[in-house]
Scaffold this active site. Structure first.
Site, short mmCIF file in Angstrom:
data_model
loop_
_atom_site.label_atom_id
_atom_site.label_comp_id
_atom_site.label_asym_id
_atom_site.label_seq_id
_atom_site.Cartn_x
_atom_site.Cartn_y
_atom_site.Cartn_z
N LYS A 203 30.44 -19.60 21.14
CA LYS A 203 29.16 -20.20 20.75
C LYS A 203 28.07 -19.51 21.55
CE LYS A 203 26.65 -24.58 20.94
NZ LYS A 203 26.77 -26.03 20.95
C1 5RP Z 1 25.18 -26.68 25.47
C2 5RP Z 1 25.94 -26.97 24.22
C3 5RP Z 1 25.51 -28.10 23.43
O1 5RP Z 1 26.54 -28.51 22.57
C4 5RP Z 1 24.37 -27.67 22.62
O2 5RP Z 1 23.32 -27.25 23.42
C5 5RP Z 1 23.91 -28.75 21.73
O3 5RP Z 1 23.37 -28.23 20.64
P1 5RP Z 1 21.80 -27.94 20.45
O4 5RP Z 1 21.36 -26.95 21.49
O5 5RP Z 1 21.79 -27.38 19.07
O6 5RP Z 1 21.08 -29.23 20.55
O7 5RP Z 1 26.83 -26.30 23.87
O8 5RP Z 1 25.50 -25.44 25.91
#
Ligand code: 5RP
Length: 291
Positions: A203
């Protein structure tokens, strides 16, 4: 006792017909073993793509806009996602155990937003709990280039070791601390590094020249949503990301803080799985949010 009468003699062996070529729809995972593949198949649809709904913010941010009432918000959203990314506490509290969605279980515990440096996380959920909770993958946050880099990479490789033992993939999350750059060069380095250390899915954030990052990363990349932006911008970012080689999104705030989270998730589905252009999905969003 064996039923001799009912046991019809097998004869159709298809001699001479080659078995179908073994293919697998998740990038770089053709040589993974069956348990790993079946969990990856829960996350990634047959088109190789996924919509992950991230609502794990509470583990560092506490109660966040859009996530004040997990029990009210998540049940109405979950049917439109392929995978739910959450902490074990949130899962137990608001996801019914008969839910058939893939689960990306947040497995690191990191410093809260009250601390300046969040890079010194630890493994917060062990493999036994990941198995007990039927996790489809375990998410580990990594801080490449930060003070706590080595510790966070240690969390990753320990979790990959445990996951390999039991067939549970690991989602390596590229974290960007306050002081860290968000350049193509940085994300290219961090994504490749995490994949080489064994993460099965990465991710990361969307950035310029994103196709270079997806090309050089041997496993699927899903993009984080990040801070809330206008709905059309979020749909455009999702569209560009998959056009440039991403396997999907792992979005939180851009869904949860949208005027209509359900309509937004449906619009994202149109972009990720149904080939819609962002403008088309945005039009549909505007109509759906009135319903
Ligand atoms: C932090 C993460 C969180 O799941 C993520 O930030 C949440 O999603 P968004 O940024 O889209 O609100 O992985 O590193």
């Amino acid at each position: 006792m064996a039923d001799k009468e009912g046991n019809i003699i097998a004869k159709d062996y298809g001699i001479g017909i080659k078995p179908p070529a073994q293919t697998f729809h998740v990038k770089g995972m053709g040589h993974a073993e069956w348990g790993m593949k079946t969990r990856l198949s829960q996350i990634f649809a047959a088109d190789g793509r996924t919509i992950m709904l991230a609502f794990d913010h509470g583990y560092i941010m506490g109660s966040t806009a859009g996530l004040e009432r997990l029990d009210l918000v998540i049940p109405q959203l979950m049917k439109y996602a392929d995978c739910l990314m959450a902490t074990r506490g949130a899962l137990r509290a608001c996801v019914p155990p008969d839910c058939r969605k893939a689960i990306a279980l947040r497995c690191t515990a990191d410093n809260s937003v009250l601390k300046d440096d969040m890079s010194h996380g630890v493994i917060g959920v062990g493999i036994e709990d990941a198995i007990r909770m039927n996790a489809s993958c375990m998410a580990v946050q990594c801080f490449v280039g930060a003070d706590g880099e080595l510790g966070s990479l240690n969390n990753l490789v320990r979790t990959v070791d445990a996951g390999e033992r039991y067939g549970i993939p690991v989602l390596g999350v590229v974290a960007v601390g306050k002081e860290m750059e968000r350049t193509t060069r940085y994300f290219a380095l961090a994504t490749r590094l995490l994949s080489e250390l064994g993460a099965h899915i990465i991710k990361t954030y969307y950035c310029e020249n994103f196709e270079q990052i997806t090309a050089a990363c041997p496993v699927p990349i899903v993009i984080a949503g990040g801070k809330k932006v206008p709905e059309l911008d979020a749909l455009q970012m999702a569209y560009r990301a998959i056009s440039e080689g991403a396997a999907g999104v792992d979005m939180g705030r851009n869904v949860l803080q949208a005027e209509s989270p359900v309509a937004m998730l449906k619009a994202i589905r149109m972009v990720i799985h149904e080939g819609a252009k962002p403008e088309e999905a945005y039009k549909a969003y505007q109509l759906m949010k009135e319903d």
